[in-house]
Scaffold this active site. Structure first.
Site, PDB file in Angstrom:
ATOM      1  N   HIS A  77       1.169  -1.413  -0.254  1.00 35.47           N
ATOM      2  CA  HIS A  77      -0.201  -0.018  -0.317  1.00 35.47           C
ATOM      3  C   HIS A  77       1.023   1.653  -0.306  1.00 35.47           C
ATOM      4  O   HIS A  77       0.840   2.105  -0.821  1.00 35.47           O
ATOM      5  CB  HIS A  77      -0.767  -0.519   1.139  1.00 35.47           C
ATOM      6  N   ASP A 106       6.146  22.007 -26.544  1.00 32.65           N
ATOM      7  CA  ASP A 106       5.666  20.746 -25.314  1.00 32.65           C
ATOM      8  C   ASP A 106       6.920  20.513 -25.062  1.00 32.65           C
ATOM      9  O   ASP A 106       7.925  21.144 -24.677  1.00 32.65           O
ATOM     10  CB  ASP A 106       6.421  19.530 -26.856  1.00 32.65           C
ATOM     11  N   TRP A 142       7.066   0.041   4.167  1.00 26.47           N
ATOM     12  CA  TRP A 142       8.064   1.011   3.130  1.00 26.47           C
ATOM     13  C   TRP A 142       9.031   1.516   3.000  1.00 26.47           C
ATOM     14  O   TRP A 142       9.583   2.017   1.920  1.00 26.47           O
ATOM     15  CB  TRP A 142       6.238   2.179   1.695  1.00 26.47           C
ATOM     16  N   SER A 170      12.737   6.582 -14.132  1.00 35.72           N
ATOM     17  CA  SER A 170      11.430   6.675 -14.498  1.00 35.72           C
ATOM     18  C   SER A 170      11.732   8.315 -14.039  1.00 35.72           C
ATOM     19  O   SER A 170      11.723   8.830 -14.342  1.00 35.72           O
ATOM     20  CB  SER A 170      10.339   6.324 -14.670  1.00 35.72           C
ATOM     21  N   SER A 171      12.119   8.337 -12.768  1.00 39.22           N
ATOM     22  CA  SER A 171      11.400   9.598 -12.379  1.00 39.22           C
ATOM     23  C   SER A 171      12.494  10.638 -12.164  1.00 39.22           C
ATOM     24  O   SER A 171      12.439  11.964 -12.367  1.00 39.22           O
ATOM     25  CB  SER A 171      11.632   9.348 -10.080  1.00 39.22           C
ATOM     26  N   HIS A 254      12.932  12.009   3.550  1.00 33.96           N
ATOM     27  CA  HIS A 254      12.279  13.173   3.950  1.00 33.96           C
ATOM     28  C   HIS A 254      11.349  14.358   2.726  1.00 33.96           C
ATOM     29  O   HIS A 254      10.951  15.040   2.387  1.00 33.96           O
ATOM     30  CB  HIS A 254      13.427  14.407   5.326  1.00 33.96           C
ATOM     31  N   GLU A 256      12.209  13.184   0.056  1.00 33.61           N
ATOM     32  CA  GLU A 256      10.357  12.420  -1.076  1.00 33.61           C
ATOM     33  C   GLU A 256       8.830  13.353  -0.126  1.00 33.61           C
ATOM     34  O   GLU A 256       8.405  12.895  -0.589  1.00 33.61           O
ATOM     35  CB  GLU A 256      10.302  11.135  -0.411  1.00 33.61           C
ATOM     36  N   TYR A 258       8.134  15.951   0.419  1.00 33.62           N
ATOM     37  CA  TYR A 258       8.363  17.499  -0.023  1.00 33.62           C
ATOM     38  C   TYR A 258       7.867  16.480  -1.442  1.00 33.62           C
ATOM     39  O   TYR A 258       7.467  18.308  -2.230  1.00 33.62           O
ATOM     40  CB  TYR A 258       9.697  18.349   0.311  1.00 33.62           C
ATOM     41  N   SER A 269      -2.261  27.435  -4.957  1.00 35.08           N
ATOM     42  CA  SER A 269      -1.256  28.581  -5.486  1.00 35.08           C
ATOM     43  C   SER A 269      -2.537  29.062  -7.279  1.00 35.08           C
ATOM     44  O   SER A 269      -2.621  30.506  -7.252  1.00 35.08           O
ATOM     45  CB  SER A 269      -0.236  28.903  -5.693  1.00 35.08           C
ATOM     46  N   HIS A 303      14.417  13.164  12.248  1.00 37.85           N
ATOM     47  CA  HIS A 303      13.186  13.551  12.661  1.00 37.85           C
ATOM     48  C   HIS A 303      12.611  12.294  12.915  1.00 37.85           C
ATOM     49  O   HIS A 303      11.749  11.710  13.227  1.00 37.85           O
ATOM     50  CB  HIS A 303      12.581  14.649  12.733  1.00 37.85           C
ATOM     51  N   HIS A 304      12.860  11.311  11.795  1.00 39.90           N
ATOM     52  CA  HIS A 304      12.316   9.963  11.250  1.00 39.90           C
ATOM     53  C   HIS A 304      12.855   8.552  12.575  1.00 39.90           C
ATOM     54  O   HIS A 304      12.327   7.933  12.432  1.00 39.90           O
ATOM     55  CB  HIS A 304      11.743   9.680   9.731  1.00 39.90           C
ATOM     56  N   THR A 329       6.500  27.262   6.040  1.00 36.19           N
ATOM     57  CA  THR A 329       4.743  26.394   5.696  1.00 36.19           C
ATOM     58  C   THR A 329       4.449  27.054   5.943  1.00 36.19           C
ATOM     59  O   THR A 329       2.905  27.777   5.313  1.00 36.19           O
ATOM     60  CB  THR A 329       5.005  25.434   6.192  1.00 36.19           C
ATOM     61  N   LYS A 332       3.108  30.006   3.606  1.00 40.70           N
ATOM     62  CA  LYS A 332       2.540  29.845   2.817  1.00 40.70           C
ATOM     63  C   LYS A 332       0.875  29.430   3.090  1.00 40.70           C
ATOM     64  O   LYS A 332       0.481  30.242   2.288  1.00 40.70           O
ATOM     65  CB  LYS A 332       2.751  28.374   2.066  1.00 40.70           C
ATOM     66  N   ARG A 451       2.094   1.224  15.449  1.00 40.24           N
ATOM     67  CA  ARG A 451       1.342   0.650  13.965  1.00 40.24           C
ATOM     68  C   ARG A 451       1.942  -0.312  13.321  1.00 40.24           C
ATOM     69  O   ARG A 451       2.958  -1.292  14.020  1.00 40.24           O
ATOM     70  CB  ARG A 451       1.950   2.008  12.719  1.00 40.24           C
TER      71      ARG A 451
HETATM   72  C1  HEM Z   1       5.423  20.892   9.425  1.00 42.01           C
HETATM   73  C2  HEM Z   1       5.891  19.991   8.277  1.00 42.01           C
HETATM   74  C3  HEM Z   1       6.105  18.931   8.950  1.00 42.01           C
HETATM   75  C4  HEM Z   1       6.531  18.071  10.210  1.00 42.01           C
HETATM   76  C5  HEM Z   1       6.857  19.666  11.207  1.00 42.01           C
HETATM   77  C6  HEM Z   1       6.356  16.783  10.434  1.00 42.01           C
HETATM   78  C7  HEM Z   1       7.175  16.042  11.270  1.00 42.01           C
HETATM   79  C8  HEM Z   1       7.462  14.690  10.858  1.00 42.01           C
HETATM   80  C9  HEM Z   1       7.803  13.647  12.266  1.00 42.01           C
HETATM   81  C10 HEM Z   1       8.669  14.441  13.120  1.00 42.01           C
HETATM   82  C11 HEM Z   1       7.709  12.563  11.595  1.00 42.01           C
HETATM   83  C12 HEM Z   1       8.009  11.566  12.019  1.00 42.01           C
HETATM   84  C13 HEM Z   1       7.656  11.025  13.270  1.00 42.01           C
HETATM   85  C14 HEM Z   1       7.705   9.322  13.507  1.00 42.01           C
HETATM   86  O1  HEM Z   1       7.913   8.771  12.800  1.00 42.01           O
HETATM   87  O2  HEM Z   1       8.059   9.023  14.606  1.00 42.01           O
HETATM   88  C15 HEM Z   1       6.866  12.989  10.522  1.00 42.01           C
HETATM   89  C16 HEM Z   1       6.581  11.853   9.653  1.00 42.01           C
HETATM   90  C17 HEM Z   1       6.061  11.028   8.630  1.00 42.01           C
HETATM   91  N1  HEM Z   1       5.284  12.610   7.379  1.00 42.01           N
HETATM   92 FE1  HEM Z   1       5.574  14.708   8.620  1.00 42.01          FE
HETATM   93  N2  HEM Z   1       5.756  17.056   8.629  1.00 42.01           N
HETATM   94  C18 HEM Z   1       5.862  17.371   8.195  1.00 42.01           C
HETATM   95  C19 HEM Z   1       5.593  17.805   6.762  1.00 42.01           C
HETATM   96  C20 HEM Z   1       4.983  16.572   6.183  1.00 42.01           C
HETATM   97  C21 HEM Z   1       3.977  16.446   5.062  1.00 42.01           C
HETATM   98  C22 HEM Z   1       4.158  17.926   3.749  1.00 42.01           C
HETATM   99  C23 HEM Z   1       4.348  15.540   4.182  1.00 42.01           C
HETATM  100  C24 HEM Z   1       4.172  15.100   3.121  1.00 42.01           C
HETATM  101  C25 HEM Z   1       4.118  14.955   2.077  1.00 42.01           C
HETATM  102  C26 HEM Z   1       5.064  14.566   5.755  1.00 42.01           C
HETATM  103  C27 HEM Z   1       4.898  12.951   5.445  1.00 42.01           C
HETATM  104  C28 HEM Z   1       5.556  12.395   6.050  1.00 42.01           C
HETATM  105  C29 HEM Z   1       4.916  11.034   6.550  1.00 42.01           C
HETATM  106  C30 HEM Z   1       4.911   9.985   5.511  1.00 42.01           C
HETATM  107  C31 HEM Z   1       5.970   9.881   7.544  1.00 42.01           C
HETATM  108  C32 HEM Z   1       6.013   9.065   8.386  1.00 42.01           C
HETATM  109  C33 HEM Z   1       7.185   7.970   7.857  1.00 42.01           C
HETATM  110  C34 HEM Z   1       6.983   6.854   8.325  1.00 42.01           C
HETATM  111  O3  HEM Z   1       7.369   6.795   9.422  1.00 42.01           O
HETATM  112  O4  HEM Z   1       6.196   5.744   7.401  1.00 42.01           O
HETATM  113  N3  HEM Z   1       5.347  15.658   6.203  1.00 42.01           N
HETATM  114  N4  HEM Z   1       6.887  13.797   9.785  1.00 42.01           N
HETATM  115 CU   LIG Z   2      10.275  13.620   7.990  1.00 44.43          CU
END
Ligand code: HEM
Ligand SMILES: [Cu+2]
Lengths: 527, 301
Positions: A77, A106, A142, A170-171, A254, A256, A258, A269, A303-304, A329, A332, A451
């Site tokens: 998924h 084009d 993933w 591809s990307s 990370h 990614e 964005y 916008s 942070h992950h 952010t 914006k 999770r």
């Molecule tokens: C203010 C902006 C953001 C902050 C401060 C933030 C912070 C964080 C933090 C600290 C985690 C890790 C949590 C953990 O695993 O304990 C996280 C996970 C995640 N964030 Fe954000 N994030 C932000 C914006 C975004 C945006 C814009 C996206 C995507 C469009 C995003 C997608 C994700 C995803 C996919 C995960 C989980 C990854 C995984 O462990 O599978 N975040 N975020």
């Molecule tokens: Cu992140």
């Protein structure tokens, strides 16, 4: 104008000619359509998997799935939604819109464009075929963490690795094409600071793609050699470290996330000024904010990994940098709201999606800030709170943005208006369904529900039942979306004018609807 | 055709109508990737269920198909260029695309350099008890001591280090020289001195081949005399990953330059119009710069 079929001998059977046209095309509009259709297919496939595990999670205990199959579903998924649905959909929109918005004939490298697309179906065929292999599909999430993916990964992991390589190729090729198009094929007079924001955000996204997709390729390559050739990148016994995988992965991961949201920022916008009937507030600051987000996204990956072992200074560094991202952010979000302030607003479907985007993406941003606090994250990490966060930024963020974009530009693409009433129903059912699905996850996560585990403790039963019902609604309403689009293509509720929306600005609206196959052979003059 | 033309007949921007090469390429990539995964499973003992030998065959068929695609695709582009379809704007697109492609290659190497620095600065010291990882050291490998090159892994695998000032240094000289010769070739091309161009370019290709041969000699030495191989812990892993991928890129770069040589012998390229040659030489410089980093951080320090 050139009739496209003139390169294909007319003697062929019309069906074969039609198939060949789509396979061999070098036209940015046709390739854009291919990307969008493919990504919708993947969206349904990834969504079906979500239905499967939400069904399992609707009640505590084991009902339908074993633990291993549950993990396979969660893994596929995530991979399918990220690489198969969100990224190709944005590339499809870029293909359709960037040449129209900058007045280019084009994409800069049309054959390469076709190549980037046609790699994808093969890559996902390979990824999905892993479901039928001995030992099952990849089951480590993933994020592909070692040693789950190295020492303990099923045999199909090797096919996943090469599948990721194909997606990466591809990307990267797609991103190169987009950057070159933007730098090289703008109409005379369109300076960088006059580019529509969708183009700007894609320029920066493409840069991020070129910077980080190769790093992911490196990470999975090390996985492969650790699995089969005895290297010890991710094995402490040989002097490596499983945590190193996480560093390499999140250095990609990370940026990614964005990559999955910046084009959405661009779309919001574009849409909001049209329906607020005002110029975008703070164009320059939008550009600078996007660029600073992209820059910061390279130095927050830790942070992950707050809980997987880093020195204290590193934890603090990544915490502060992550919080810093909230500033651009916030700029914006402020600008979008300021654009709407005292505007003559109407709420056609694209605008509903854009406003929904601003509101609910901000919820995800706030939960991100909570996660960014190191001591708090020790509590939240690997719980459903993270799942709630990422779905709030990705569903009403990325997916809402692209659905808004499709409603916004569909009349330009096919020449017909979609059914406005059904569009609104689609929006409201999606909003209802997604909040029902993901909002309870905040509470489940704060309560400590981990999770990626097939079963859970009894106190979480009600929250999960609600989530599962929401997921069902959210899933079903996508078929309404499919119906609306097909209906619009076949006539919808009447012909669209060239302008489509009365106060929309930009080169794409100077063209007739539907936009002819070849546009801007002679570049327009922009002043 | 209704493309607007410059006065000299070059289209403003040539957009090919359709092309078979991309789909051929996609299928070729797919066959290669599928074959590679199967091949690897069938030829290593990790996957006991994978028997048979067809994986290798599929893989080689895929590689051949990729070569076929490249010949066809580049052949088509060369033809367009010879027919004067390539306007200045399109030439710009090709140049920029090549630059960004090289950046993506840089980042690919950055991943492995990242692994190298992580191992040297973080994981190996940690395993030896530095920082906040004392327990790992005490409970798992109390006898492990930090060295780089890592002569003895925590798990007890021993290896010797590759000396920097033997073959690797000679290879450095060779590669740097080849970067100079390719530049001389470029200058000769710009001055339309075809003889000098051919000589310098042939010399560059030859230097590239010598580099690869010496690299092969070095690998044999590492495996046979030093006990340095892919399984020799993180030192061997990073050593072979970095030098191996670099070697693969040298092979690719030398092939590109060889193709350029053939084209030059056939009279292609003019002092004004020689993008493909420049792209190949940029790539060659890139490979050279990567080597300088390799020499410094893998062999020397
Ligand atoms: C203010 C902006 C953001 C902050 C401060 C933030 C912070 C964080 C933090 C600290 C985690 C890790 C949590 C953990 O695993 O304990 C996280 C996970 C995640 N964030 Fe954000 N994030 C932000 C914006 C975004 C945006 C814009 C996206 C995507 C469009 C995003 C997608 C994700 C995803 C996919 C995960 C989980 C990854 C995984 O462990 O599978 N975040 N975020
Ligand atoms: Cu992140």
């Amino acid at each position: 104008m050139i009739a496209h079929a003139d390169t294909i001998p007319p003697a062929r059977h019309p069906l074969i000619a039609w198939i060949l046209r789509w396979i061999l095309t070098t036209n940015h509009k046709e390739i854009g359509t291919l990307y969008l259709c493919f990504s919708f297919l993947m969206f349904i496939a990834g969504g079906a998997m979500a239905m499967v595990f939400r069904l399992e999670l609707a009640q505590p205990g084991l009902q339908y799935l074993g633990a291993d199959f549950y993990n396979q579903m969660v893994t596929l998924h995530g991979l399918i939604m990220v690489f198969g649905a969100v990224m190709p959909a944005f590339v499809g929109l870029a293909n359709w819109m960037i040449p129209l918005m900058i007045g280019a004939p084009d994409m800069a490298l049309p054959r390469l464009n076709n190549f980037s697309f046609w790699i994808l179906p093969f890559a996902f065929f390979m990824l999905l075929s892993s479901l039928f292999m001995q030992g099952g599909a990849p089951n480590f999430g993933w994020t592909l963490y070692a040693p789950l993916s190295t020492t303990y990964g099923p045999p199909s992991t090797d096919y996943l690795i090469f599948g990721v390589h194909l997606m990466g190729i591809s990307s990267i090729l797609g991103a190169i094409n987009i950057i070159v198009t933007i730098f090289n094929l703008r109409a005379p007079g369109m300076t960088l600071m006059k580019m529509p924001l969708f183009v700007w955000t894609w320029l920066i996204t493409a840069f991020l793609l070129i910077m980080v997709m190769p790093v992911l390729a490196g990470a999975v390559t090390m996985m492969l050699t650790d699995r089969h050739f005895g290297t010890s990148f991710f094995s402490a016994a040989g002097g490596g470290d499983p945590v190193m995988f996480q560093h390499v992965f999140w250095f990609f991961g990370h940026p990614e996330v964005y990559i999955m949201i910046l084009p959405g920022f661009g779309i919001a916008s574009q849409i909001i000024p049209t329906f607020a009937r005002k110029k975008l507030f703070g164009y320059n600051s939008m550009v600078y904010a996007t660029a600073s987000i992209a820059f910061l996204s390279f130095i927050v990956w830790g942070h992950h990994m707050f809980t997987t072992g880093m020195p204290l200074v590193a934890e603090l560094f990544f915490m502060y940098m992550t919080m810093l991202i909230a500033v651009p952010t916030g700029v914006k979000v402020f600008n979008w709201v300021a654009t709407m302030w005292r505007g003559a607003m109407t709420f056609e479907t694209p605008m509903l999606f854009a406003v929904g985007f601003v509101v609910m993406f901000t919820i995800g941003g706030f939960s991100g800030l909570m996660l960014a606090i190191v001591p708090a994250d020790f509590q939240y990490h690997d719980t459903f709170f993270v799942v709630a966060h990422l779905h709030y930024v990705l569903y009403p963020g990325a997916i809402f943005a692209m659905m808004g974009a499709i409603y916004y530009w569909l009349p330009k693409w096919c020449g017909n208006m979609y059914n406005e009433r059904l569009g609104k129903i689609h929006f409201w059912t999606a909003v209802f369904g997604l909040n029902l699905t993901f909002f309870p996850m905040h509470f489940a996560g704060l309560g400590g529900m981990p999770r990626r585990i097939v079963d859970y403790a009894l106190p979480f039963a009600d929250l999960n039942l609600v989530s599962s019902i929401g997921a069902g609604i959210l899933g079903l309403t996508q078929f309404l979306f499919l119906y609306i689009v097909v209906d619009a293509v076949r006539g919808g509720s009447g012909k669209a004018t060239g302008q489509v929306w009365d106060s929309a600005e930009g080169l794409e609206w100077t063209l007739p609807s539907p936009a002819p196959l070849h546009t801007f052979h002679k570049p327009p003059q922009v002043d | 055709m209704s493309e607007s033309h410059d006065t000299n007949g070059t289209p403003r921007y040539y957009v090919p109508h359709s092309s078979v090469w991309p789909i051929v390429g996609s299928i070729a990539l797919f066959i290669t990737a599928f074959g590679a995964a199967t091949f690897i499973q069938q030829s290593t003992d990790k996957v006991l269920t994978a028997t048979g030998t067809y994986g290798g065959i599929i893989f080689y068929i895929g590689l051949a198909a990729i070569a076929f695609m490249m010949i066809g695709w580049f052949g088509a582009v060369i033809k367009e260029s010879l027919q004067g379809m390539v306007s200045g704007l399109l030439d710009q697109s090709y140049r920029q695309a090549m630059m960004w492609f090289i950046l993506s290659e840089v980042m690919f190497f950055a991943a492995f350099f990242g692994a190298l620095f992580y191992a040297r600065l973080i994981s190996v010291p940690w395993l030896a008890g530095a920082g906040h990882k004392l327990e790992t050291h005490l409970f798992l490998w109390p006898d492990f001591a930090e060295t780089w090159p890592l002569f003895m892994t925590p798990g007890g695998t021993a290896t010797e280090a590759m000396a920097a000032w033997g073959l690797p240094f000679i290879n450095t000289v060779i590669l740097v020289t080849s970067s100079v010769t390719v530049t001389f070739a470029h200058w000769a091309l710009k001055k339309n001195q075809r003889g000098a161009l051919q000589a310098w370019l042939a010399l560059t290709v030859a230097l590239g081949i010598i580099f690869l041969i010496l690299q092969g000699v070095e690998y044999v030495h590492a495996y046979n005399d030093l006990g340095l191989n892919l399984s020799a812990g993180i030192y061997g892993s990073t050593f072979f990953m970095l030098t191996g991928f670099h070697g693969a890129h040298v092979t690719l770069g030398a092939t590109m330059l060889a193709v350029m040589l053939i084209r030059i012998l056939r009279g292609h390229f003019t002092p004004e119009n020689h993008f493909a040659f420049e792209a190949a030489s940029w790539y060659w410089h890139f490979v050279d710069v990567v080597w300088l980093f390799l020499f410094t951080f893998v062999y020397w320090f």
